[in-house]
Write a protein that holds these residues in place. Structure first.
Motif, short mmCIF file in Angstrom:
data_model
loop_
_atom_site.label_atom_id
_atom_site.label_comp_id
_atom_site.label_asym_id
_atom_site.label_seq_id
_atom_site.Cartn_x
_atom_site.Cartn_y
_atom_site.Cartn_z
N SER A 241 0.76 -1.09 -0.13
CA SER A 241 0.06 -0.16 0.35
C SER A 241 0.41 1.37 0.20
N ASP A 242 2.29 1.26 0.80
CA ASP A 242 2.65 2.63 0.40
C ASP A 242 3.49 2.25 -1.72
N PRO A 243 3.23 3.65 -1.29
CA PRO A 243 3.38 4.61 -3.01
C PRO A 243 4.61 4.17 -3.77
N GLU A 244 6.11 3.79 -2.76
CA GLU A 244 7.01 3.29 -3.23
C GLU A 244 7.58 1.84 -3.07
N THR A 246 4.79 -0.40 -3.97
CA THR A 246 3.44 -0.91 -5.00
C THR A 246 3.81 -0.63 -6.31
N ASP A 248 1.52 -1.94 -10.67
CA ASP A 248 0.35 -1.67 -10.94
C ASP A 248 -1.33 -2.61 -10.61
#
Length: 260
Positions: A241-244, A246, A248
């Motif tokens: 869930s961490d954008p770093e 994740t 697609d």
């Protein structure tokens, strides 16, 4: 009343005829038992066993792996240990005996209707690019006759984590969309339980396997599943869930929904 007596008389004659028929009430222990590969539908989220079972070395560190296939028969148990043979269908098999696998015989313990066929799968360089297939059939002998169209197709690959049977796309995301990463992360947190929850881990490995290859569908949604949520599914969910971190295809629901 007369009609009722007639009906009862007819029913009595039918029952008597059935009871007196040796063919219907006597089981012949010498007849051949029907034998088949046991495939547990409860391991698959779809509730359908695939035609070809897939196995991958991708999550393993070992160069060899013992792969067990349960085999059962229909009929009375035999009061002695007994063996049954399995054959590999040459024209449908691409794996090479000795190179990709070794196979033993099926042994039924005394008084049991369930035995085990153990394969020793071998990790070779060529299966990283090209999966190999082992197509097996049970062989008829003096004790057993295979059920009609009974077979077991096993695909062996390396470098790719195949979807486990329990993978539920509605909760975990479509596996083909890069979610082998999520599966791998779940395994990493699962293996950490060996130190965090050693008793739970030992019992789970015995029942589900080190790679959760024997886990039934929905095992993470069963009552008292807080260990799975707290130590395996929630950490994996939070990591991606961490954008770093994740990717697609990540589409896992919050594991809090699994709490029972």
């Amino acid at each position: 009343m007369k009609d009722k007596r007639v009906i009862w008389l007819i029913l009595s004659m039918l029952v008597c005829g059935w009871a007196c028929s040796d063919k219907t009430i006597i089981y012949n222990p010498e007849q051949k038992r029907s034998i088949y590969f046991y495939k547990d539908v409860n391991r698959y989220a779809s509730k359908v066993v695939p035609d070809t079972i897939e196995f991958s070395f991708a999550a393993l560190e070992e160069s060899e792996y013992r792969y067990d296939i349960p085999v059962k028969f229909i009929g009375m148990p035999i009061e002695k240990e007994i063996e049954c043979e399995v054959e590999v269908v040459a024209d449908s098999t691409t794996a090479e005996a000795g190179k990709h696998y070794e196979m033993g015989k099926i042994v039924f313990p005394e008084g049991e209707v369930k035995g085990m066929l153990s394969l020793r799968l071998k990790r070779t360089e060529d299966i990283q690019k090209h999966p190999v297939m082992i197509y097996m059939r049970l062989r008829e002998d003096e004790n057993f006759v295979p059920m009609e169209n009974e077979c077991y197709r096993l695909s062996v690959v390396d470098g790719v984590l195949v979807a486990p049977g329990w993978w539920a796309s509605g909760y975990l995301g479509v596996y083909a969309n890069g979610n082998y990463k999520l599966y791998r992360k779940m395994l990493e947190y699962y293996w950490e339980l060996e130190e965090l929850k050693p008793v739970f881990y030992a019992e789970t490995v015995k029942e589900y396997g080190r790679y959760l290859e024997k886990a039934p569908a929905g095992f993470f949604q069963q009552p008292n599943n807080i260990v799975w949520i707290k130590y395996v599914f929630k950490p994996a969910y939070e990591f991606y869930s961490d954008p770093e971190n994740t990717y697609d295809g990540f589409d896992m629901v919050n594991p809090d929904r699994f709490i029972r």
